[in-house]
Design a protein around this motif. Sequence first.
Motif, PDB file in Angstrom:
ATOM      1  N   ALA A 181      -0.604  11.632  -0.211  1.00 37.48           N
ATOM      2  CA  ALA A 181      -1.364  11.701   1.043  1.00 37.48           C
ATOM      3  C   ALA A 181      -0.437  11.397   2.220  1.00 37.48           C
ATOM      4  O   ALA A 181       0.373  12.229   2.615  1.00 37.48           O
ATOM      5  CB  ALA A 181      -2.538  10.724   0.977  1.00 37.48           C
ATOM      6  N   HIS A 182      -0.533  10.174   2.746  1.00 33.03           N
ATOM      7  CA  HIS A 182       0.289   9.734   3.882  1.00 33.03           C
ATOM      8  C   HIS A 182       1.761   9.628   3.474  1.00 33.03           C
ATOM      9  O   HIS A 182       2.666   9.817   4.277  1.00 33.03           O
ATOM     10  CB  HIS A 182      -0.278   8.392   4.340  1.00 33.03           C
ATOM     11  N   THR A 183       1.989   9.302   2.197  1.00 35.44           N
ATOM     12  CA  THR A 183       3.318   9.319   1.580  1.00 35.44           C
ATOM     13  C   THR A 183       3.133   9.834   0.156  1.00 35.44           C
ATOM     14  O   THR A 183       2.019  10.185  -0.229  1.00 35.44           O
ATOM     15  CB  THR A 183       3.959   7.900   1.510  1.00 35.44           C
ATOM     16  N   GLY A 226      -4.821   1.303   3.228  1.00 35.72           N
ATOM     17  CA  GLY A 226      -3.523   1.493   3.880  1.00 35.72           C
ATOM     18  C   GLY A 226      -3.636   2.600   4.928  1.00 35.72           C
ATOM     19  O   GLY A 226      -4.663   2.709   5.606  1.00 35.72           O
ATOM     20  N   ASP A 227      -2.608   3.436   5.024  1.00 34.57           N
ATOM     21  CA  ASP A 227      -2.632   4.496   6.041  1.00 34.57           C
ATOM     22  C   ASP A 227      -3.105   5.831   5.490  1.00 34.57           C
ATOM     23  O   ASP A 227      -3.080   6.850   6.176  1.00 34.57           O
ATOM     24  CB  ASP A 227      -1.236   4.681   6.656  1.00 34.57           C
ATOM     25  N   MET A 228      -3.549   5.815   4.229  1.00 33.21           N
ATOM     26  CA  MET A 228      -4.065   7.045   3.646  1.00 33.21           C
ATOM     27  C   MET A 228      -5.403   7.417   4.278  1.00 33.21           C
ATOM     28  O   MET A 228      -5.773   8.586   4.358  1.00 33.21           O
ATOM     29  CB  MET A 228      -4.235   6.794   2.150  1.00 33.21           C
ATOM     30  N   SER A 279       0.839  -1.217   0.000  1.00 30.88           N
ATOM     31  CA  SER A 279       0.000   0.000   0.000  1.00 30.88           C
ATOM     32  C   SER A 279       0.869   1.261   0.000  1.00 30.88           C
ATOM     33  O   SER A 279       0.494   2.285  -0.553  1.00 30.88           O
ATOM     34  CB  SER A 279      -0.948   0.014   1.202  1.00 30.88           C
ATOM     35  N   HIS A 280       2.032   1.190   0.660  1.00 31.86           N
ATOM     36  CA  HIS A 280       3.005   2.290   0.661  1.00 31.86           C
ATOM     37  C   HIS A 280       4.336   1.761   1.184  1.00 31.86           C
ATOM     38  O   HIS A 280       4.429   0.593   1.538  1.00 31.86           O
ATOM     39  CB  HIS A 280       2.496   3.506   1.442  1.00 31.86           C
ATOM     40  N   PHE A 281       5.342   2.621   1.240  1.00 32.02           N
ATOM     41  CA  PHE A 281       6.689   2.101   1.523  1.00 32.02           C
ATOM     42  C   PHE A 281       7.017   1.931   3.002  1.00 32.02           C
ATOM     43  O   PHE A 281       8.041   1.342   3.340  1.00 32.02           O
ATOM     44  CB  PHE A 281       7.752   3.008   0.891  1.00 32.02           C
ATOM     45  N   HIS A 282       6.184   2.433   3.892  1.00 34.79           N
ATOM     46  CA  HIS A 282       6.564   2.460   5.321  1.00 34.79           C
ATOM     47  C   HIS A 282       6.933   1.077   5.851  1.00 34.79           C
ATOM     48  O   HIS A 282       6.311   0.075   5.516  1.00 34.79           O
ATOM     49  CB  HIS A 282       5.445   3.067   6.164  1.00 34.79           C
ATOM     50  N   TRP A 283       7.936   1.092   6.739  1.00 34.21           N
ATOM     51  CA  TRP A 283       8.506  -0.134   7.298  1.00 34.21           C
ATOM     52  C   TRP A 283       7.469  -1.085   7.868  1.00 34.21           C
ATOM     53  O   TRP A 283       7.595  -2.295   7.716  1.00 34.21           O
ATOM     54  CB  TRP A 283       9.533   0.224   8.382  1.00 34.21           C
ATOM     55  N   ASP A 284       6.439  -0.509   8.513  1.00 31.19           N
ATOM     56  CA  ASP A 284       5.485  -1.389   9.197  1.00 31.19           C
ATOM     57  C   ASP A 284       4.515  -2.077   8.234  1.00 31.19           C
ATOM     58  O   ASP A 284       3.720  -2.910   8.643  1.00 31.19           O
ATOM     59  CB  ASP A 284       4.734  -0.628  10.296  1.00 31.19           C
ATOM     60  N   HIS A 285       4.603  -1.740   6.936  1.00 32.19           N
ATOM     61  CA  HIS A 285       3.737  -2.373   5.935  1.00 32.19           C
ATOM     62  C   HIS A 285       4.520  -3.175   4.896  1.00 32.19           C
ATOM     63  O   HIS A 285       3.939  -3.966   4.164  1.00 32.19           O
ATOM     64  CB  HIS A 285       2.916  -1.310   5.199  1.00 32.19           C
ATOM     65  N   ALA A 286       5.824  -2.931   4.815  1.00 33.47           N
ATOM     66  CA  ALA A 286       6.579  -3.491   3.678  1.00 33.47           C
ATOM     67  C   ALA A 286       7.848  -4.253   4.056  1.00 33.47           C
ATOM     68  O   ALA A 286       8.478  -4.840   3.181  1.00 33.47           O
ATOM     69  CB  ALA A 286       6.947  -2.363   2.705  1.00 33.47           C
TER      70      ALA A 286
END
Length: 340
Positions: free
Chosen positions: A211-213, A230-232, A96-103
């Motif tokens: 948005a969030h990223t 995701g976190d958006m 959903s995005h690059f953040h560590w807690d998702h990828a």
Amino acid sequence: MNIQQTIIPLVFLALSAPLVADEHVITTSSHRLTEVANGVYLAQTTAPLFNSNSLIIVNEEDVVVVDSHLTPAKARDLIQSIKSVTTKPITTLINSHFHWDHAHGNQVFEDGVQIIGHEYTRMKLAGTPLEETQYVLATAGNKATLARIREMLTNASEEDRPEIQKWFDLYSQQAEDWKEIAPIPPDTTLNDRMTLFRGSREIQIHFFGRAHTGGDVTVYLPAEKLAFTGDMMLQGPSFLGDGYVDEWVQTLENLKGLAFETIVPGHGNPFTDRDLISHVQAYYADLWQKVAAMHEQGIPIADAARDIDMTNHAPTLGVRRKGVDPQAVGRIYARLDGAD
Ligand SMILES: [Zn+2]
């Protein structure tokens, strides 16, 4: 003493509160899988530590997974848990995005598994993801928490010791799990939109704007009227430290164009209330204005973060305390100063 509350920031507890159990919930040794549409499961870890949601989409021939959790160990648990609902092979992972807690669980998906993400997500994960501020802060935070628990352990009564030891073990294990992380980026990217047709399942991947990223995608199942955002879009304001608060309101407006009935967010539980999107938009628009006014007056970030009052959003979003995250203010200041 409530040891759990002493150790874990309350915000994470609130986000990971379990769903009410019903016949659509399967519990494995590591996960709670909630069937949110026919053959579509929200996967949440049951361990009382911060983690992100994954979505499991079981099709006629294969399985598509959205987001890979925060470590290879957690991703392996996820893959194991998927076996309790299907024997079909996982063919595709979407970030959903690059953040560590998702990828940062990406690396345990097998070689043949295609990993799809936005161009920006690839750029970030192919760059220096272990030097990203959020990852550095998270690992430092884990270290600090571990030191705090060690201290508590030294001073603990015999009665409290086993409970504190349990938390010590959980955080120690997490620190161990982080050592294994070797991020891998998506091998397939999109800029605007992509659609996967898997058996009778249509899976749309949309980029609605920053948005969030700089590269959040929404995974939308049109037949099921379900969107994984995701976190958006969470059930309230997201973390803003890498965000584009000035563009986010429009991005959420674009999201509203989808005919979803259910949103599965990157943290927390699914929801159906569309008004929540408007409430979050109003919050971001208001925050941007308030922070811009402080920026205009040259007020330092820490002071602005302490003084900004968003409690006018209490009725809609439950904001009860004055002050906002200094990282949010820092990021908005940076945007105002021309940062990309
Ligand atoms: Zn995130």
